[in-house]
Design an enzyme around this catalytic site. Structure first.
Site, PDB file in Angstrom:
ATOM      1  N   GLU A 172       0.878  -1.179   0.000  1.00 60.77           N
ATOM      2  CA  GLU A 172       0.000   0.000   0.000  1.00 60.77           C
ATOM      3  C   GLU A 172       0.911   1.223   0.000  1.00 60.77           C
ATOM      4  OE1 GLU A 172      -3.060  -0.165  -0.424  1.00 60.77           O
ATOM      5  OE2 GLU A 172      -3.702  -2.143   0.237  1.00 60.77           O
ATOM      6  N   CYS A 174      -2.643   8.699   2.706  1.00 58.38           N
ATOM      7  CA  CYS A 174      -2.372   8.170   1.370  1.00 58.38           C
ATOM      8  C   CYS A 174      -3.548   8.462   0.443  1.00 58.38           C
ATOM      9  CB  CYS A 174      -2.086   6.675   1.426  1.00 58.38           C
ATOM     10  SG  CYS A 174      -3.333   5.719   2.294  1.00 58.38           S
TER      11      CYS A 174
END
Length: 508
Positions: free
Chosen positions: A261, A295
């Site tokens: 990720e 993110c």
């Protein structure tokens, strides 16, 4: 501050290795510094090679027993972990705010994510389904089943110091795996607090202590060992694209699995058919939440030329009203960046904007004064930039939003997709055709694509992750659990014959 630390069992000096209970630490001392005021919260003696070995071996040993527990019983233990987190939500949420600088409501919201994924994992304990398939051979039955995989390595980033670990750990535990957690060196106290909460539950239930472990240490001493360790078949890593490329290469080199990720460069498209009030609110949260250090932070906005000026004006006004200050103050909407390096990164990006033909619309200053003594506070910035500016291709982990205009939807989607990252995306429109185009095969190329909600704030029920340089990994909900198990296809012959597949004849 001291009350929060005491409530969670954090001492002035803490060991960095936990194989269930504390192991110790022989590595360099680490200070946890709050970006809110620059104060040292506590110190951690980081793990060295010897402590790392103890931690991983304890996870290996614990896995051998834990995998034999029925999945619903494993789920019951995770249910109790969720309840323990509920009891510690306020103190742990406040610690998240102190150690990361995110505002209090976001810190508490992150702990709620941990509770939510525990609830999800409890039900998952009765849903680790396989499939049955019809065999071409008479009297044969085919099916698949899922077995526990092994110790799972979790490498987490500072910006979500507890939730991302929980997304992995709760699911891994229910799947029968043990967990080795390497948290960010910027947020070690959050990891120690979580380990203490979880260990108490495991101990009460007679669970092998190594089912949950923590190892805090440097990249060279601990990180490199973990990703190269063949005893750890799966590494789930959250961080920068640069870090992910290193993790992915090393894990692939030993033919292990990785869930990556990585970076996000998330965009929102705003069409002439959009509800502008809704769009402004979503963009503001998406770009200002966690001071631009998610993110899934909104970093790019593409607005149709006919509404561009209006949207720009509304966003500048919204930014002007965002209260910047101590993250534990209920009135604060934007806290500090994690450290001075993050501040410097934002300043470098602003200089690049100016060099590349962009125009700063508001913000960008480093704030000064007693309230901002840590030096980590900045005024969130909006810049109008050319779509082909190189800086737009990069993820600047700070509250810096780029505005661009477009003429038609095809052009907007093309510009949207023309970056290396592919995590989260959104379109604001009340036109069904525009929404479907954005969600279709030639629309957004991101792992997450939304309509009339922003890029940030994903729920745990869906699989979370992105494409391209975001890494391709998936965590949390849906069928993400399959990454934490090994699949096995089984065929059972209940006859006295031995027919071969594909009609092959082979008589001895």
């Amino acid at each position: 501050m001291h009350e929060i630390l005491r409530a969670l069992g954090i001492d002035d000096h803490n060991p960095g290795a936990w194989a269930g209970p504390a192991v110790g630490g022989s590595g360099p001392e680490l200070e946890s510094v709050s970006p809110a005021d620059g104060s040292v919260l506590a110190r951690v003696q980081q793990a060295g090679a010897a402590e790392y070995e103890q931690v991983v071996q304890s996870a290996v040993d614990a896995f051998a027993e834990w995998r034999l527990w029925p999945a619903p019983k494993r789920g019951e233990v995770v249910r109790q972990i969720g309840d323990a987190l509920r009891g510690s939500k306020q103190a742990l949420g406040d610690l998240v705010s102190l150690e990361t600088g995110k505002i209090r409501s976001e810190g508490h919201g992150e702990v709620q994510e941990m509770i939510d994924i525990c609830d999800f994992a409890v039900g998952l304990g009765r849903q680790l389904y396989g499939k049955t398939m019809h065999s071409e051979r008479p009297g044969h039955r085919m099916y698949e089943q899922w077995h526990p995989l092994g110790p799972v390595g979790v490498i987490s980033a500072f910006n979500f110091p507890v939730a991302v670990w929980a997304w992995n750990a709760a699911v891994a535990w229910v799947c029968g795996d043990s967990v080795v957690w390497k948290p960010s060196e910027k947020t070690p106290l959050c990891a120690i607090a979580c380990q203490k909460i979880v260990h108490a539950v495991l101990e009460r239930n007679g669970v092998p202590a190594g089912v949950s472990t923590v190892v805090i240490g440097t990249v060279d001493e601990i990180g490199e060992r973990l990703i190269a360790d063949r005893r750890v078949p799966l590494i789930s890593a959250t961080g920068s694209t640069r870090m992910g490329k290193r993790v992915g290469a090393v894990v692939a080199g030993r033919l292990g699995r990785s869930i990556l990720e990585l970076g996000g460069n998330n965009a929102i498209l705003v069409t002439p058919q959009a509800d502008l009030e809704l769009a402004v609110r979503a963009i503001a949260f998406g770009s200002l939440g966690t001071a631009g250090q998610r993110c899934t932070t909104t970093r790019r906005v593409f607005a149709h030329a006919s509404i561009f000026d209006t949207l720009r004006e509304r966003l500048v006004k919204a930014y002007a009203g965002a209260r910047i200050g101590n993250p534990l103050d209920p009135a604060t909407l934007v806290g500090p960046l994690i450290d001075r390096a993050a501040v410097d990164g934002m300043q470098a990006a602003l200089k690049a904007v100016a060099r590349q033909g962009g125009k700063l619309l508001c913000g960008g200053e480093i704030l000064e004064g007693d309230e901002y003594a840590s030096g980590c506070y900045v005024r969130p910035a909006i810049a109008e930039v050319p779509p082909d500016a190189p800086i737009v291709q990069q993820e600047t982990f700070a509250p810096l939003l780029y505005l661009m205009s477009y003429a038609d939807l095809d052009e907007a989607i093309r510009m949207h997709n023309d970056v290396p990252q592919g995590l989260s995306s959104a379109i604001f429109t009340r036109d069904l055709l525009e929404a479907e185009a954005f969600l279709g095969h030639s629309g957004s190329d991101c792992g997450i694509a939304n309509v009339n909600i922003g890029t940030s704030g994903a729920e745990i029920g869906g699989a979370f992750g992105g494409e391209k340089e975001t890494g391709g990994g998936r965590e949390a909900g849906s069928d993400s659990w399959k990454a934490y198990m090994r699949r096995q296809t089984n065929t059972i012959n209940s006859t006295t014959d031995l027919p071969l597949a594909q009609g092959i004849e082979f008589d001895v």
